[in-house]
Design a protein around this motif. Structure first.
Motif, short mmCIF file in Angstrom:
data_model
loop_
_atom_site.label_atom_id
_atom_site.label_comp_id
_atom_site.label_asym_id
_atom_site.label_seq_id
_atom_site.Cartn_x
_atom_site.Cartn_y
_atom_site.Cartn_z
N LYS A 116 0.82 -1.21 0.00
CA LYS A 116 0.00 0.00 0.00
C LYS A 116 0.85 1.27 0.00
O LYS A 116 0.38 2.33 -0.43
CB LYS A 116 -0.94 0.00 1.20
CG LYS A 116 -2.03 -1.06 1.12
CD LYS A 116 -2.94 -0.99 2.32
CE LYS A 116 -4.05 -2.02 2.22
NZ LYS A 116 -4.98 -1.97 3.37
N LYS A 121 1.86 7.29 1.51
CA LYS A 121 1.98 6.84 2.88
C LYS A 121 0.79 5.97 3.25
O LYS A 121 -0.36 6.35 3.00
CB LYS A 121 2.04 8.04 3.82
CG LYS A 121 3.35 8.82 3.72
CD LYS A 121 3.41 9.91 4.79
CE LYS A 121 4.76 10.63 4.72
NZ LYS A 121 4.89 11.67 5.78
N PRO A 122 1.05 4.82 3.84
CA PRO A 122 -0.06 3.94 4.21
C PRO A 122 -0.94 4.59 5.28
O PRO A 122 -0.43 5.15 6.26
CB PRO A 122 0.64 2.68 4.74
CG PRO A 122 2.01 3.13 5.11
CD PRO A 122 2.37 4.24 4.18
N ASP A 123 -2.24 4.53 5.09
CA ASP A 123 -3.17 5.18 6.01
C ASP A 123 -4.30 4.24 6.46
O ASP A 123 -5.38 4.71 6.85
CB ASP A 123 -3.77 6.42 5.36
CG ASP A 123 -4.47 6.09 4.05
OD1 ASP A 123 -4.36 4.93 3.60
OD2 ASP A 123 -5.11 6.99 3.47
N ASP A 124 -4.07 2.93 6.38
CA ASP A 124 -5.11 2.01 6.82
C ASP A 124 -5.11 1.94 8.35
O ASP A 124 -4.39 2.66 9.03
CB ASP A 124 -4.91 0.62 6.20
CG ASP A 124 -3.52 0.07 6.46
OD1 ASP A 124 -2.75 0.74 7.17
OD2 ASP A 124 -3.21 -1.02 5.97
N HIS A 125 -5.94 1.04 8.90
CA HIS A 125 -6.07 0.94 10.35
C HIS A 125 -4.80 0.45 11.02
O HIS A 125 -4.60 0.65 12.22
CB HIS A 125 -7.24 0.02 10.71
CG HIS A 125 -7.01 -1.41 10.30
ND1 HIS A 125 -7.17 -1.83 8.99
CD2 HIS A 125 -6.62 -2.50 11.00
CE1 HIS A 125 -6.92 -3.12 8.91
NE2 HIS A 125 -6.58 -3.56 10.11
N ALA A 127 -1.55 1.22 9.86
CA ALA A 127 -0.54 2.28 9.81
C ALA A 127 -1.08 3.63 10.30
O ALA A 127 -0.32 4.61 10.33
CB ALA A 127 -0.03 2.44 8.38
N ARG A 128 -2.33 3.67 10.70
CA ARG A 128 -2.90 4.95 11.13
C ARG A 128 -2.22 5.42 12.42
O ARG A 128 -2.08 4.66 13.38
CB ARG A 128 -4.41 4.82 11.33
CG ARG A 128 -5.11 6.15 11.60
CD ARG A 128 -6.61 5.98 11.65
NE ARG A 128 -7.13 5.54 10.36
CZ ARG A 128 -7.73 4.39 10.15
NH1 ARG A 128 -7.87 3.53 11.14
NH2 ARG A 128 -8.18 4.07 8.94
N ARG A 130 0.88 6.36 12.56
CA ARG A 130 2.32 6.09 12.46
C ARG A 130 2.85 6.78 11.20
O ARG A 130 2.25 6.69 10.14
CB ARG A 130 2.60 4.58 12.39
CG ARG A 130 2.13 3.82 13.62
CD ARG A 130 2.36 2.34 13.45
NE ARG A 130 2.00 1.59 14.64
CZ ARG A 130 0.78 1.16 14.93
NH1 ARG A 130 -0.22 1.40 14.07
NH2 ARG A 130 0.53 0.50 16.03
N ASP A 131 3.96 7.41 11.35
CA ASP A 131 4.55 8.17 10.24
C ASP A 131 5.47 7.25 9.42
O ASP A 131 6.70 7.39 9.43
CB ASP A 131 5.32 9.37 10.78
CG ASP A 131 5.76 10.31 9.67
OD1 ASP A 131 5.19 10.19 8.56
OD2 ASP A 131 6.66 11.14 9.91
#
Length: 284
Positions: A116, A121-125, A127-128, A130-131
């Motif tokens: 992803k 930048k991954p933005d799923d549940h 990686a949410r 986390r930078d």
């Protein structure tokens, strides 16, 4: 007069024998009236002696009880008590498998996050909050590769620990069981060896022990690993797509039924194999 004295002397001897607890031996003459004399009859063959011993409860080949059904749980418990860490063999083994499967699932999750990241930048549940960098940013490939390498390394160590634990535990159990059965057979009375076929004793101390070494260790390791794969796979599948349980639950019930039927049949197949092998080994 002589006959009267002999009769009186005989009565005195009977009274003395009764006083000290000596019984007169039973009459061994022929009761069938065929004129034979049992005193001169040849001794019975060893097989007949063995059969009479087993009929009277003396043990032996025919005195053993043939159990049916699957292996009882106490058998697995007795085997587990002779492994490393005593009765904690199976709980600790499943704990190691759970750790290994968690790492395996974690590697799949990390690959999903890495995939992803190719679009930003991954933005799923997962990686949410986390930078985590996008895949095209500077230093991103090194970051994702290093994390994946650590996960694979931990999984490799967990797999090595699981295999080593299962092999050492099974080898310790069979060594302890063999030493115990050898000591008990060595202390058996002579009647046991007269009433038990030699082939059966050799089979128990050779083929059965060999079956409990490599094949049993491999089967136990395979069973525990399969349970780990099945549990982790169904948990992940039910988490992602819960309706799949409509299919997996009936299939699992059907497989457990087939396993129960086969285990009961396998006991009788093993008994037939042992009986055939014992007759051949008796001639050695």
């Amino acid at each position: 007069q002589q006959e009267a004295d002999a009769g009186a002397h005989g009565d005195v001897e009977e009274e003395e024998q009764a006083a000290v607890g000596i019984e007169e031996p039973a009459d061994t003459s022929d009761d069938d009236g065929d004129g034979g004399d049992n005193k001169n009859a040849p001794p019975p063959p060893p097989g007949a002696m063995a059969d009479s011993a087993t009929e009277e409860g003396g043990g032996g080949a025919d005195g053993e009880v043939a159990h049916s059904g699957s292996v009882k749980p106490r058998t697995y418990g007795a085997w587990s008590l002779r492994t490393v860490f005593r009765g904690a063999y199976f709980p600790l083994g499943f704990l190691i498998i759970a750790l290994e499967r968690a790492i395996f699932v974690g590697s799949d999750v990390w690959l999903t996050v890495w995939t992803k990241a190719a679009d930003g930048k991954p933005d799923d549940h997962i990686a949410r909050g986390r930078d985590w960098p996008a895949a095209r940013e500077d230093g991103a490939p090194e970051f994702y590769v290093s994390v994946y390498t650590v996960i694979v390394a931990i999984g490799t160590v967990a797999t090595f620990l699981r295999l080593t634990y299962q092999v050492v535990g099974g080898w310790t159990a069979i060594r302890t069981l063999f030493d115990s059965v050898l000591a008990k057979v060595a202390r058996c009375p002579a009647l046991f060896f007269d009433s038990t076929p030699t082939g059966r004793i050799l089979n128990r101390l050779s083929h059965d022990v060999d079956r409990c070494q490599y094949p049993l260790i491999v089967q136990v390791a395979s069973t525990m690993s399969t349970l780990g794969w099945c549990t982790s796979g169904n948990v992940v599948a039910a988490t992602v797509f819960p309706p799949i349980l409509i299919v997996t639950v009936p299939v699992l019930v059907f497989v457990l039924y087939l396993l129960k039927v086969f285990r009961a049949l396998n006991v009788h197949l093993q008994r037939l194999d042992v009986s055939t092998r014992s007759d051949i080994q008796s001639l050695v």
